[in-house]
Design a protein around this motif. Sequence first.
Motif: not given
Lengths: 248, 129
Positions: A177-178, A181-182, A195-196, A199, A203, A238-240, A243-244, A246-247
């Motif tokens: 995903i990274e 995305t970035v 990326a979607r 994700t 999930t 949780r994916i949240e 993903l946090r 990497s954010g």
Amino acid sequence: MVRPNTFLIIEPLSHMLEYGSCVLAEIVREGRRPGQTVVELRGNDANPSVIDASILQLDPEVVVGIGHGDYNAYTVECKQRYLVTGSFRVKMLKDRIVHLNSCRTAVSLGRDIATVAKAYFGSLDDFFFYIGSPPCSDRASRATFLAEHEVLRALLEGERDPVAIQGRRVEAHRREIEYWTVGPGRDRPEAPIIARLLTLNLTVSAMYTPERVEATPRITTAVIPIAVAVATALLYPRIETLLRESGG
Amino acid sequence: MTLHVVRAWYNRLPPVERDLPILILDGLAYTPNMVLAEVTRGSIVGERLQRLIEEGRLGNSRLEEEQLAKIRLKELLRRYPEMPLVAVLREGRIFTPSQLIEEIERGTPVGRMLVISEIEYMKFLLRLR
């Protein structure tokens, strides 16, 4: 007693399955180690009778397969049904590590498998992939399968702890995903959709062991769309949260 | 959060995401381009948008998040040429961009999954710094 370091890889090709099977073949080529027996059943060889014979003959420790699937069934070449919830073939997976890269099998079939297998990896809902370019022609067509088949990569490297393998699978999705995305892939036109899809697959990613499947609630097919998000929150990190990191 | 931090967040976003709505406030959807403009102007709306980013919230309710996700997905999918784009490992199903939009509009299981994961992806984008 299963034969250690013996792998059976099911690689059907028809009905778009070449997209995943070619990635599996690449991972085997790059990742297999001396002393390992790896048998790949490709195309027409990925049929129920050859798979049955191979399991009986090889007694593999690991069975990995791509195929179309649903809550209660996993199919192989030409959509022939191979595994069905409650069938005798599920018993043939006793004590093995099983990964079915297929839609929805974690809802029912995977739970059934996990009552006899050492571990089961699969998906609670649809597994998506990008088909805007030919199979294995570029990173885009490989992306979702590269992340998903970190499971096989880990197994070829000798990892046998199901929780650690699931952790690597999740981490591989996060990396991919990274990338889109970035990372270097972010300016490619296909990047947003990939990326979607990654994700989405993350999930619904599922792993069961006999102990874990007993402890997790069964989801009825009627409430799947709502239940998936809930189940993901209950059963897996949780994916949240994932993903946090990497954010930043 | 300072203007500097909002700029850093904006710059981390892939360019393609900068004109897709990511926040919803008082019923209006804001793209990162609009957010940056409001925060740079120092407006009240900018302050409130900034607060949403800080709190990792896309809007004030799940319904708003879903509305946002649907708008984004439809806008994004319309940018792709009408050809087979995505497949799933179920019955060999394949989708063109317009077929995916139809799944979203009809609220089918595939459409629902796309919306759910879009919300997760938006939250991921909000945390990029």
